[in-house]
Design a protein around this motif. Sequence first.
Motif, short mmCIF file in Angstrom:
data_model
loop_
_atom_site.label_atom_id
_atom_site.label_comp_id
_atom_site.label_asym_id
_atom_site.label_seq_id
_atom_site.Cartn_x
_atom_site.Cartn_y
_atom_site.Cartn_z
N LYS A 97 0.70 -1.34 0.09
CA LYS A 97 -0.01 0.01 -0.12
C LYS A 97 0.90 1.09 -0.05
N ILE A 98 1.65 1.48 1.09
CA ILE A 98 2.36 2.64 1.08
C ILE A 98 3.93 2.38 0.96
N PRO A 99 4.41 3.19 0.04
CA PRO A 99 5.97 3.10 -0.05
C PRO A 99 6.76 3.50 1.05
N VAL A 100 7.89 2.76 1.44
CA VAL A 100 8.63 3.05 2.51
C VAL A 100 10.11 3.52 2.04
N THR A 101 10.49 4.53 2.65
CA THR A 101 11.91 5.26 2.28
C THR A 101 12.71 5.37 3.41
N PHE A 102 14.00 4.92 3.16
CA PHE A 102 14.84 4.83 4.28
C PHE A 102 16.10 6.12 3.76
N LEU A 103 16.07 7.07 4.69
CA LEU A 103 17.21 8.00 4.27
C LEU A 103 18.45 7.86 5.62
N SER A 104 19.66 7.83 5.26
CA SER A 104 20.68 7.76 6.10
C SER A 104 21.55 8.99 5.91
N VAL A 105 21.73 10.05 6.87
CA VAL A 105 22.13 11.25 6.78
C VAL A 105 23.27 11.45 7.52
N GLY A 106 24.39 11.88 7.26
CA GLY A 106 25.60 11.64 8.12
C GLY A 106 25.73 10.71 8.66
N SER A 107 25.66 9.59 8.35
CA SER A 107 25.58 8.21 8.79
C SER A 107 26.84 7.97 9.40
N SER A 108 26.61 7.04 10.58
CA SER A 108 27.63 6.02 11.25
C SER A 108 27.56 4.75 10.94
N ILE A 109 26.71 4.34 9.72
CA ILE A 109 26.40 2.71 9.77
C ILE A 109 27.87 2.15 9.56
N LEU A 110 28.98 2.78 9.09
CA LEU A 110 30.20 2.08 8.82
C LEU A 110 31.08 2.16 10.12
N LYS A 111 30.61 2.76 11.02
CA LYS A 111 31.32 2.80 12.51
C LYS A 111 31.31 1.75 13.19
N ILE A 112 29.99 0.97 12.93
CA ILE A 112 29.40 -0.18 13.27
C ILE A 112 29.80 -1.47 12.57
N GLY A 113 29.33 -1.19 11.08
CA GLY A 113 29.60 -2.27 10.10
C GLY A 113 30.97 -2.61 9.70
N VAL A 166 33.20 15.76 9.60
CA VAL A 166 34.16 14.39 9.78
C VAL A 166 33.50 13.55 10.57
N LEU A 167 32.17 13.59 10.99
CA LEU A 167 31.58 12.69 11.71
C LEU A 167 30.72 11.44 11.02
N ASN A 168 30.90 11.70 9.55
CA ASN A 168 30.28 10.90 8.44
C ASN A 168 31.57 10.34 7.76
N PHE A 169 30.95 9.39 7.08
CA PHE A 169 32.13 8.61 5.87
C PHE A 169 31.71 9.16 4.48
N TYR A 170 32.37 10.14 4.16
CA TYR A 170 32.42 10.85 3.06
C TYR A 170 32.56 9.89 1.75
N LYS A 171 31.94 9.99 0.80
CA LYS A 171 32.15 9.28 -0.51
C LYS A 171 32.41 8.18 -0.58
N SER A 172 31.58 7.32 0.31
CA SER A 172 31.79 5.82 0.49
C SER A 172 30.49 5.18 0.06
N ARG A 173 30.58 3.94 -0.24
CA ARG A 173 29.71 3.09 -0.27
C ARG A 173 29.33 1.92 0.71
N PRO A 174 28.34 2.25 1.61
CA PRO A 174 28.22 1.34 2.61
C PRO A 174 28.19 -0.33 2.43
N MET A 175 27.66 -0.52 1.38
CA MET A 175 27.54 -2.15 1.22
C MET A 175 28.93 -2.52 0.83
N ALA A 176 29.44 -1.90 -0.03
CA ALA A 176 30.88 -2.34 -0.77
C ALA A 176 31.84 -2.28 0.63
N GLU A 177 31.82 -1.20 1.25
CA GLU A 177 32.81 -1.24 2.23
C GLU A 177 32.78 -2.38 3.53
#
Length: 420
Positions: A261-277, A309-320
């Motif tokens: 029914k309703i589309p779902v969008t996920f936005l990560s902004v200034g993300s620290s996903i790679l900090k953990i990943g 400096v608190l995000n991972f600039y110009k990175s591809r999270p999945m590939a990293e």
Amino acid sequence: MNPRIGAGKTMSGKPVAKRLVFHIGGYDPITSHVTAQRRFVREIARFQRTWSVKAAVDGSHDTVDQIQWNVTTTGPDWLVETDYRLVRWHDVIEAFGRRSIGSRISVGILAFLDFVLAGTLWRYLLSNWRYALFFLYPLVTFGLLIAAAFLIGVFAFKITGSIPIAAGGGLFGFAAVLAGPWRWLHLGDLFDDWIFSREYIRCGNSEIEQRLDRLAAELVVAASNSAADEILVIGHSLGAVLAVDLLDRALKLDPALGRNKIPVTFLSVGSSILKIGLHPKAMRFRSTVERVAKSRAIFWGDYQALIDVLNFYKSRPMAEMGLSTENEATVRVVKLSRMLDDDIYQRIRFNFFRVHCQFVSGNDKRTSYDYFMLTCGPISAKSQTLAPDGAVSMIADDGGLIANAPLSESELPGNPGAAA
């Protein structure tokens, strides 16, 4: 003046009229959930001036898991009602801050050593050396302060030749560090951030997990029954990690999330996903990211900026993270300097935390990234992320919708992967 709807032309696609937003902020002991709400109200005023629109915020309601309020934004020919929900986890953050200083220092050093010895620091260096410097900042700064306290003791010994006086001088210097720079530089908060991150990787956090379970159930119900045109889950900084976790739990409850029914969008902004990943022991989290990315019904956009400096600039999270890039995030690199008036930017550019918070603040200029246009505007967040200039070419000077602007997702180009 750009052509407008009603001027003999038809709009390409349907504007968003109702939106449900779940926002998860980062590890921020300084900005409480109440302060975050005040910032939202303050910053949306800048959004109104920049885009020539009107906005009203009302209906604040607190629950255990979130603070909710309603936002009504209007232009000459559109109106959007946003059900905005700020996910609360400040209680968890405060619990870490209430620990004794001795515990925070010892466990914090253990957390730093964990990331270093596990090879995570090396991975940070390979992915983004600026973030590696941010990682080292609290540990190096604390080390220098302790060294200064030690030198006070040495100096006292050279002057007096007394070991007790030297020891007293060293202890005085250490106490001065804890009473002054430890607090002024927010070193305790930075130590707590890494302590939480290590705990999240190694064994999870029961309070966070219970909250995400409840929110995931709420998200699934909303996706089936809400009148919203779009559900937006947005995670800032370390909140992006929790947002991924939330979506994974929702997908376990409803594998068809976003398809029916309703589309779902996920936005990560200034993300620290790679900090953990990027931590070798974060297998559970990497599996979580992969499951969310493989859900083609959930669009994932990742916004990054060089000066932050608190995000991972110009990175591809999945590939990293060594994961499949078949359905990776759409990466958008943005320039925070273009969002602000020059005098404001020059004033904040060396305040790293303030720069980091620009991802959730209002803009002085129209640019491809605007937090309030994404969360409260008439164009879907996915459409804005895929469009080269965001909403700029879709909104006229007077705030009205531009005729024939590509609002329909079916008319936009496919996932471009990493886009500048």
